[in-house]
Design an enzyme around this catalytic site. Sequence first.
Site: not given
Length: 419
Positions: A219, A273
């Site tokens: 991720k 993010c």
Amino acid sequence: MTLSTLPAPETSPFDVCVLGLGYVGLPTAAVLATRGQRVAGVDLRRDILDTINAGRIHIVEPELDALVRAAVAAGTLRAVPAPVPARTYLICVPTPITADHRPDLSFVEAAARAIVPVLGPGALVVLESTVPPGTLRDLVAPIVCGNLQGGGLVPGRDIFLAHAPERVLPGAVLREVVENERLVGGLTDACTARCAEFYEAFARGQVHRCSAEVAELTKLAENAFRDTNVAFANELANVCAHLGLDVWEVIRLANRHPRVQILRPGPGVGGHCIAVDPWFIAASAPQHTALIQAARRVNDERPARVIAQVRALAARLRKPKVACLGLAYKPDIDDLRESPALHIARALAADPDLELLLVEPHLHTSPIAGAPLVPLAEALAAADIVVVLVAHRQFRHLRPDHLLRLMVVDTVGLLNQRT
Ligand SMILES: NC(=O)c1ccc[n+]([C@@H]2O[C@H](COP(=O)([O-])OP(=O)(O)OC[C@H]3O[C@@H](n4cnc5c(N)ncnc54)[C@H](O)[C@@H]3O)[C@@H](O)[C@H]2O)c1
């Protein structure tokens, strides 16, 4: 508390307990609740609980309001202030970085501690938050399985723990929660299998099984890849500014090569993010992440370069009017989190030698005191300098001949749309 005295999840009125009702947790809770699961959503903020229990939402996400309204009306989604017994727990709490770029895992730790008193035998605990490699095994597992008053739980037998990182795109979350391919990394093979079974019940995208650590790093790698590629484009923009060349022309021509695909430079990298996650890899392997750390710095430095460029133009005039086009962290959304455009506008607003006008079609009120939000046409008519910060749809009709009278800093290549 020992295992035998823990409440059995089967007796609970809830199947799933989602911790954190933000951009990830609320859509996930709503999707599950409208697909036959009885969902308890936990958040620390009373206002969020009240809003959801009234069938409304506190975040901007297309179609989410209708889904939440339907789930609350059907009684399958309830927002509660603390975890309740359930068969599955999804931890969707924030994972920010500290001022010195260290992962702040305090929310994850608090969420893990909060479920311990209600955890029943055979429960599945899934960490969906983005975390550095090793977080599930070294932080969450000792809390959840650890010394529950002396009697430890065996992962894969008494309790099931996995990391299933969320990869949704804001603005398309409801579709992506269901359609995206998923990574599921359990603490043991049995944990992985149990977690994969949970997602396969509602996800249409393929579920990929791996270890917890592989899921954690994968991720992060996705977002660090993106950040590094943007940094390359931004560095090229810096080089072109130094050499007096047009970066958009250089990129357009370089991308004619069959194996080159340079991304577009911009005023910096924003959102919560891509600008954050690479630091989690850096914190895990500081001596082995020279490129990832350099990319972060290149992207973080961009706003200061844009500010300097605008100030240099402004210094040629007496108290010029500067119009900033766009404040969001990317086109066509209203999200201001970690937005480099907002950062630039704030710095310019604090400059007594200029007057700032803001154009942000996705906002109704100005987020900066003293800098009014005005319509595009009004800003272009009044301004001496135009700074294009976001390529919002509403600006894409602009052409260089619309701005002939003005000095222009175009950070996103809006006026050079052949690239
Ligand atoms: N937003 C995205 O598009 C996105 C995409 C992929 C991954 N992620 C990751 O998912 C995680 C959550 O992100 P988000 O954007 O949903 O965050 P968010 O800030 O929108 O929501 C998190 C919510 O958790 C609540 N919370 C904090 N501590 C809690 C606790 N102990 N118990 C219950 N609730 C608690 C907060 O009040 C908040 O409402 C982060 O790790 C993020 O990096 C986010």
